[in-house]
Scaffold this motif. Structure first.
Motif, PDB file in Angstrom:
ATOM      1  N   ASP A   6     -22.532  16.610   2.936  1.00  0.00           N
ATOM      2  CA  ASP A   6     -22.054  16.758   1.560  1.00  0.00           C
ATOM      3  C   ASP A   6     -21.640  15.405   0.987  1.00  0.00           C
ATOM      4  N   ARG A 129     -26.783  21.426  -3.987  1.00  0.00           N
ATOM      5  CA  ARG A 129     -25.992  22.217  -4.942  1.00  0.00           C
ATOM      6  C   ARG A 129     -24.639  22.572  -4.342  1.00  0.00           C
ATOM      7  N   ARG A 130     -24.597  22.802  -3.027  1.00  0.00           N
ATOM      8  CA  ARG A 130     -23.318  23.108  -2.385  1.00  0.00           C
ATOM      9  C   ARG A 130     -22.384  21.913  -2.462  1.00  0.00           C
ATOM     10  N   HIS A 133     -21.036  21.645  -5.840  1.00  0.00           N
ATOM     11  CA  HIS A 133     -20.005  22.663  -6.079  1.00  0.00           C
ATOM     12  C   HIS A 133     -18.673  22.238  -5.476  1.00  0.00           C
ATOM     13  N   ARG A 134     -18.702  21.707  -4.250  1.00  0.00           N
ATOM     14  CA  ARG A 134     -17.461  21.231  -3.625  1.00  0.00           C
ATOM     15  C   ARG A 134     -16.845  20.118  -4.464  1.00  0.00           C
ATOM     16  N   ALA A 136     -17.268  19.576  -7.742  1.00  0.00           N
ATOM     17  CA  ALA A 136     -16.759  20.112  -9.010  1.00  0.00           C
ATOM     18  C   ALA A 136     -15.479  20.913  -8.801  1.00  0.00           C
ATOM     19  N   ALA A 137     -15.310  21.478  -7.597  1.00  0.00           N
ATOM     20  CA  ALA A 137     -14.129  22.275  -7.294  1.00  0.00           C
ATOM     21  C   ALA A 137     -12.950  21.424  -6.837  1.00  0.00           C
ATOM     22  N   GLU A 139     -12.567  19.641  -4.150  1.00  0.00           N
ATOM     23  CA  GLU A 139     -12.244  19.901  -2.746  1.00  0.00           C
ATOM     24  C   GLU A 139     -11.576  18.654  -2.165  1.00  0.00           C
TER      25      GLU A 139
END
Length: 202
Positions: A6, A129-130, A133-134, A136-137, A139
């Motif tokens: 990631d 994409r994962r 997402h991490r 954007a969140a 994390e």
């Protein structure tokens, strides 16, 4: 997917506040691997020392290599020693794995009508994409590792909870700072050498 994968997706996708140095990325990837090994119970920390636990095997091949690289000695090694040892050449290892898995492709470009060049670009994939997402969140672990190498998300960067993960992230930041200081020392030596040559008429 793993934190190291990631992080590499993010490093290739997101703008950085400074030139992304390969050595910095090496250290951050090694830190990401260690964080995942701690989470899986394959490794543990005793203060600043990394100790293998002989725990479960990992499903990810690269993380399996990281687990196999844990120092098999009673006293282990410090987190920073792990970062320097494991990080050597790690970006190339992950990029090769990305290419083998079809996560990287070559974008063909034409220059001056006759010269054809290519560069490696990320393919659209669930893993990419994962990672997005991490990111954007917000994390905390991913953002903190990225921030240590100059990739900044929306401020403020959330702090990871105290404990082994925070210890690893702190060690990554310290190692990156040491590497930056060494680069500055080398640049000063080169500048001094150039000035000496100029004074001597070379």
């Amino acid at each position: 997917m793993t934190t190291a994968r990631d992080l590499l997706f993010v490093a290739m996708d997101m703008p950085s506040t400074r030139s992304l140095e390969r050595g910095d990325l090496s250290l951050a990837l090694a830190g990401a691997e260690l964080i995942d090994l701690l989470g899986l119970g394959v490794a543990t920390l005793d203060g600043e020392f990394v100790l293998p636990t002989g725990g479960q095997e990992t499903a990810d091949p690269q993380l399996g290599l990281a687990a196999a690289a844990l120092a098999p000695v009673a006293d282990g090694e410090t987190v920073e020693d792990w970062l320097w040892r494991r990080g050597r050449g790690l970006p190339d290892t992950y990029l090769a794995a990305f290419e083998a898995d079809g996560l990287l492709g070559r974008e063909q470009r034409r220059r001056f009508l006759v010269l054809r060049t290519s560069r490696m670009v990320l393919a659209d994939s669930p893993g990419r994409r994962r990672a997005a997402h991490r990111w954007a969140a917000d994390e905390p672990v991913l953002l903190a590792l990225a921030s240590a190498i100059g990739i900044s998300g929306p401020p403020p960067v959330p702090e990871p909870p105290p404990g082994p993960v925070a210890t690893v992230i702190g060690a990554v930041g310290h190692a990156v700072d040491e590497l930056a200081a060494e680069r500055r020392r080398r640049e000063r030596r080169l500048d001094d050498a150039r000035q000496t040559y100029v004074r001597r008429g070379f």
